[in-house]
Design a protein around this motif. Structure first.
Motif, mmCIF file in Angstrom:
data_model
loop_
_atom_site.group_PDB
_atom_site.id
_atom_site.type_symbol
_atom_site.label_atom_id
_atom_site.label_comp_id
_atom_site.label_asym_id
_atom_site.label_seq_id
_atom_site.Cartn_x
_atom_site.Cartn_y
_atom_site.Cartn_z
ATOM 1 N N VAL A 15 4.380 -2.723 2.926
ATOM 2 C CA VAL A 15 5.648 -2.331 2.320
ATOM 3 C C VAL A 15 5.789 -3.054 0.992
ATOM 4 O O VAL A 15 5.618 -4.278 0.918
ATOM 5 C CB VAL A 15 6.841 -2.661 3.247
ATOM 6 C CG1 VAL A 15 8.163 -2.324 2.548
ATOM 7 C CG2 VAL A 15 6.732 -1.897 4.563
ATOM 8 N N THR A 16 6.104 -2.298 -0.065
ATOM 9 C CA THR A 16 6.225 -2.859 -1.407
ATOM 10 C C THR A 16 7.420 -2.229 -2.116
ATOM 11 O O THR A 16 8.119 -1.387 -1.561
ATOM 12 C CB THR A 16 4.957 -2.561 -2.241
ATOM 13 O OG1 THR A 16 4.893 -1.150 -2.498
ATOM 14 C CG2 THR A 16 3.707 -2.985 -1.504
ATOM 15 N N ALA A 17 7.616 -2.624 -3.358
ATOM 16 C CA ALA A 17 8.607 -1.945 -4.192
ATOM 17 C C ALA A 17 8.165 -0.506 -4.398
ATOM 18 O O ALA A 17 6.959 -0.216 -4.487
ATOM 19 C CB ALA A 17 8.739 -2.661 -5.532
ATOM 20 N N ALA A 18 9.126 0.419 -4.493
ATOM 21 C CA ALA A 18 8.795 1.838 -4.624
ATOM 22 C C ALA A 18 8.073 2.144 -5.930
ATOM 23 O O ALA A 18 7.429 3.192 -6.057
ATOM 24 C CB ALA A 18 10.068 2.678 -4.522
ATOM 25 N N SER A 19 8.161 1.234 -6.889
ATOM 26 C CA SER A 19 7.510 1.451 -8.188
ATOM 27 C C SER A 19 5.994 1.260 -8.143
ATOM 28 O O SER A 19 5.287 1.673 -9.067
ATOM 29 C CB SER A 19 8.113 0.503 -9.227
ATOM 30 O OG SER A 19 8.087 -0.836 -8.757
ATOM 31 N N LEU A 20 5.484 0.634 -7.089
ATOM 32 C CA LEU A 20 4.046 0.417 -6.999
ATOM 33 C C LEU A 20 3.339 1.759 -6.818
ATOM 34 O O LEU A 20 3.801 2.625 -6.073
ATOM 35 C CB LEU A 20 3.707 -0.498 -5.824
ATOM 36 C CG LEU A 20 2.264 -1.009 -5.767
ATOM 37 C CD1 LEU A 20 2.037 -2.059 -6.842
ATOM 38 C CD2 LEU A 20 1.931 -1.595 -4.395
ATOM 39 N N SER A 21 2.215 1.931 -7.477
ATOM 40 C CA SER A 21 1.490 3.205 -7.406
ATOM 41 C C SER A 21 0.858 3.404 -6.034
ATOM 42 O O SER A 21 0.587 2.446 -5.314
ATOM 43 C CB SER A 21 0.397 3.249 -8.472
ATOM 44 O OG SER A 21 -0.646 2.332 -8.151
ATOM 45 N N GLU A 22 0.633 4.667 -5.700
ATOM 46 C CA GLU A 22 -0.026 4.972 -4.434
ATOM 47 C C GLU A 22 -1.442 4.409 -4.408
ATOM 48 O O GLU A 22 -1.932 3.973 -3.365
ATOM 49 C CB GLU A 22 -0.049 6.484 -4.201
ATOM 50 C CG GLU A 22 1.316 7.069 -3.870
ATOM 51 C CD GLU A 22 1.227 8.502 -3.388
ATOM 52 O OE1 GLU A 22 0.264 9.192 -3.761
ATOM 53 O OE2 GLU A 22 2.127 8.923 -2.635
ATOM 54 N N ASN A 23 -2.103 4.407 -5.568
ATOM 55 C CA ASN A 23 -3.454 3.843 -5.636
ATOM 56 C C ASN A 23 -3.463 2.376 -5.226
ATOM 57 O O ASN A 23 -4.290 1.942 -4.425
ATOM 58 C CB ASN A 23 -4.014 3.978 -7.055
ATOM 59 C CG ASN A 23 -4.711 5.304 -7.281
ATOM 60 O OD1 ASN A 23 -5.523 5.719 -6.465
ATOM 61 N ND2 ASN A 23 -4.370 5.973 -8.363
ATOM 62 N N ALA A 24 -2.536 1.601 -5.790
ATOM 63 C CA ALA A 24 -2.474 0.164 -5.493
ATOM 64 C C ALA A 24 -2.158 -0.070 -4.020
ATOM 65 O O ALA A 24 -2.751 -0.938 -3.372
ATOM 66 C CB ALA A 24 -1.434 -0.509 -6.378
ATOM 67 N N LEU A 25 -1.230 0.717 -3.473
ATOM 68 C CA LEU A 25 -0.871 0.564 -2.069
ATOM 69 C C LEU A 25 -2.014 1.017 -1.164
ATOM 70 O O LEU A 25 -2.291 0.394 -0.135
ATOM 71 C CB LEU A 25 0.394 1.367 -1.764
ATOM 72 C CG LEU A 25 1.079 1.122 -0.420
ATOM 73 C CD1 LEU A 25 1.308 -0.365 -0.181
ATOM 74 C CD2 LEU A 25 2.406 1.860 -0.357
ATOM 75 N N GLY A 26 -2.694 2.081 -1.568
ATOM 76 C CA GLY A 26 -3.840 2.564 -0.793
ATOM 77 C C GLY A 26 -4.958 1.544 -0.727
ATOM 78 O O GLY A 26 -5.583 1.352 0.322
ATOM 79 N N ILE A 27 -5.206 0.855 -1.839
ATOM 80 C CA ILE A 27 -6.237 -0.182 -1.881
ATOM 81 C C ILE A 27 -5.867 -1.328 -0.939
ATOM 82 O O ILE A 27 -6.709 -1.859 -0.211
ATOM 83 C CB ILE A 27 -6.425 -0.688 -3.327
ATOM 84 C CG1 ILE A 27 -7.075 0.399 -4.184
ATOM 85 C CG2 ILE A 27 -7.252 -1.971 -3.356
ATOM 86 C CD1 ILE A 27 -7.064 0.115 -5.672
ATOM 87 N N ARG A 28 -4.582 -1.699 -0.939
ATOM 88 C CA ARG A 28 -4.111 -2.761 -0.040
ATOM 89 C C ARG A 28 -4.319 -2.366 1.423
ATOM 90 O O ARG A 28 -4.756 -3.177 2.243
ATOM 91 C CB ARG A 28 -2.640 -3.038 -0.315
ATOM 92 C CG ARG A 28 -2.076 -4.223 0.438
ATOM 93 C CD ARG A 28 -0.632 -4.496 0.073
ATOM 94 N NE ARG A 28 -0.467 -4.797 -1.346
ATOM 95 C CZ ARG A 28 0.680 -5.185 -1.893
ATOM 96 N NH1 ARG A 28 1.754 -5.326 -1.130
ATOM 97 N NH2 ARG A 28 0.763 -5.434 -3.184
ATOM 98 N N LEU A 29 -4.023 -1.116 1.758
ATOM 99 C CA LEU A 29 -4.190 -0.636 3.130
ATOM 100 C C LEU A 29 -5.658 -0.583 3.536
ATOM 101 O O LEU A 29 -6.016 -0.950 4.662
ATOM 102 C CB LEU A 29 -3.559 0.758 3.273
ATOM 103 C CG LEU A 29 -2.029 0.811 3.248
ATOM 104 C CD1 LEU A 29 -1.549 2.252 3.064
ATOM 105 C CD2 LEU A 29 -1.435 0.213 4.515
ATOM 106 N N LEU A 30 -6.514 -0.142 2.627
ATOM 107 C CA LEU A 30 -7.946 -0.071 2.933
ATOM 108 C C LEU A 30 -8.518 -1.462 3.201
ATOM 109 O O LEU A 30 -9.291 -1.661 4.141
ATOM 110 C CB LEU A 30 -8.705 0.597 1.780
ATOM 111 C CG LEU A 30 -8.554 2.117 1.647
ATOM 112 C CD1 LEU A 30 -9.180 2.588 0.340
ATOM 113 C CD2 LEU A 30 -9.201 2.843 2.829
ATOM 114 N N ASN A 31 -8.123 -2.428 2.367
ATOM 115 C CA ASN A 31 -8.600 -3.807 2.568
ATOM 116 C C ASN A 31 -8.111 -4.378 3.895
ATOM 117 O O ASN A 31 -8.865 -5.020 4.624
ATOM 118 C CB ASN A 31 -8.128 -4.690 1.407
ATOM 119 C CG ASN A 31 -9.005 -4.555 0.178
ATOM 120 O OD1 ASN A 31 -10.211 -4.753 0.230
ATOM 121 N ND2 ASN A 31 -8.403 -4.191 -0.943
ATOM 122 N N GLN A 32 -6.847 -4.132 4.203
ATOM 123 C CA GLN A 32 -6.273 -4.628 5.449
ATOM 124 C C GLN A 32 -6.957 -3.990 6.653
ATOM 125 O O GLN A 32 -7.316 -4.679 7.621
ATOM 126 C CB GLN A 32 -4.769 -4.319 5.478
ATOM 127 C CG GLN A 32 -4.049 -4.856 6.704
ATOM 128 C CD GLN A 32 -2.598 -4.405 6.771
ATOM 129 O OE1 GLN A 32 -2.062 -4.154 7.852
ATOM 130 N NE2 GLN A 32 -1.938 -4.287 5.619
#
Length: 278
Positions: free
Chosen positions: A157-174
């Protein structure tokens, strides 16, 4: 457990049996570090039922019914279990059991990713929220990575301004850290740059496009699974909007919703809804 009339959200004996061992082990570890070594008086099942009640109904902690333990005690346990990763651990253990029940291996090899932007309440700090320009929502963005039957494997969960790419990378790493067996992931066009990171992790990230010649809503290959999981989350009133001060609390509430659903799935109990129960 204290005798009282049960709430619809209360855990059955079978579901509590799935959760109790890890909570009891955690309590014992805590007692070993205390000078007195005396067990706490509060019943852990009552505490967990109270947490699920908050998750399901969306009430503030202070509005917990009086037949639950004191709201301060319940929150203290919730915060400790959140910070110690107990909810994430329960989600991991129960996901393996649920997959085996479905005739699959405990460790998944494929996944699906999606995000959802939600509005926040007034208590959410400004520095932990933002604006999703595409969806015109001021709030937070929650991302989930599921297996191919919709069980949640990773949450961020992040600020809504974060890009989907950045959030997707975080999820893949996790997800790769928790489930090294994952080698495939399906995403929408907003995650296309995540393909590079996926390749470095040994995950083949495939972008699934919507059919441009089909107007309106239509089922998209693979992606419908994670979209359904997001709908499951939204049935929890605490998750209909982001009320949490900390993003880690938002992630914990998603894990709790998942734990509740997983225990019902494993024990073959029907998932109740709030339609017609007012």
């Amino acid at each position: 457990m204290t005798e009282r009339k049960p709430y619809p959200s209360d855990l059955s004996d079978a579901r509590w049996a799935l959760i109790e061992p890890i909570l009891t082990a955690r309590r014992k570890a805590r007692l070993d570090r205390r000078p007195t070594g005396q067990p706490a008086k509060v019943d852990l099942r009552d505490v967990f039922n109270a947490i699920i009640y908050v998750n399901r109904t969306g009430i503030p902690w202070k509005y917990l019914p009086h037949d639950f333990p004191n709201h301060g005690t319940v929150y203290a346990y919730y915060a400790a279990w959140r910070d110690e990763g107990i909810f994430a651990q329960l989600n991991y253990d129960l996901t393996g059991l649920a997959r085996v029940k479905e005739g699959r291996k405990p460790e998944p090899t494929a996944s699906v990713i999606d995000t959802q932007s939600v509005k926040t309440s007034t208590n959410v700090p400004l520095n932990s929220q933002g604006t999703d320009a595409a969806k015109k929502i001021v709030g937070r963005k929650r991302g989930i990575l599921t297996d191919t039957i919709g069980l949640i494997l990773a949450v961020a969960v992040t600020a809504a301004s974060l890009s989907e790419n950045a959030l997707g990378i975080r999820l893949l790493n996790q997800a790769k850290k928790t489930y090294p067996s994952i080698s495939k992931s399906w995403v929408d066009t907003g995650f296309k740059n995540a393909m590079i990171v996926g390749a470095s992790l040994g995950i083949d990230v495939e972008v699934v496009h919507r059919k441009s010649d089909v107007p309106g809503f239509h089922v998209v290959k693979r992606r419908w699974v994670v979209e359904r999981s997001l709908r499951w989350i939204m049935q929890r009133r605490r998750l209909a909007r982001d009320y949490e001060t900390l993003p880690t609390s938002s992630e914990a509430m998603i894990h709790i919703a998942s734990i509740d659903n997983l225990t019902k799935r494993i024990t073959d109990e029907t998932t109740p809804t709030w339609r017609g129960t007012y």
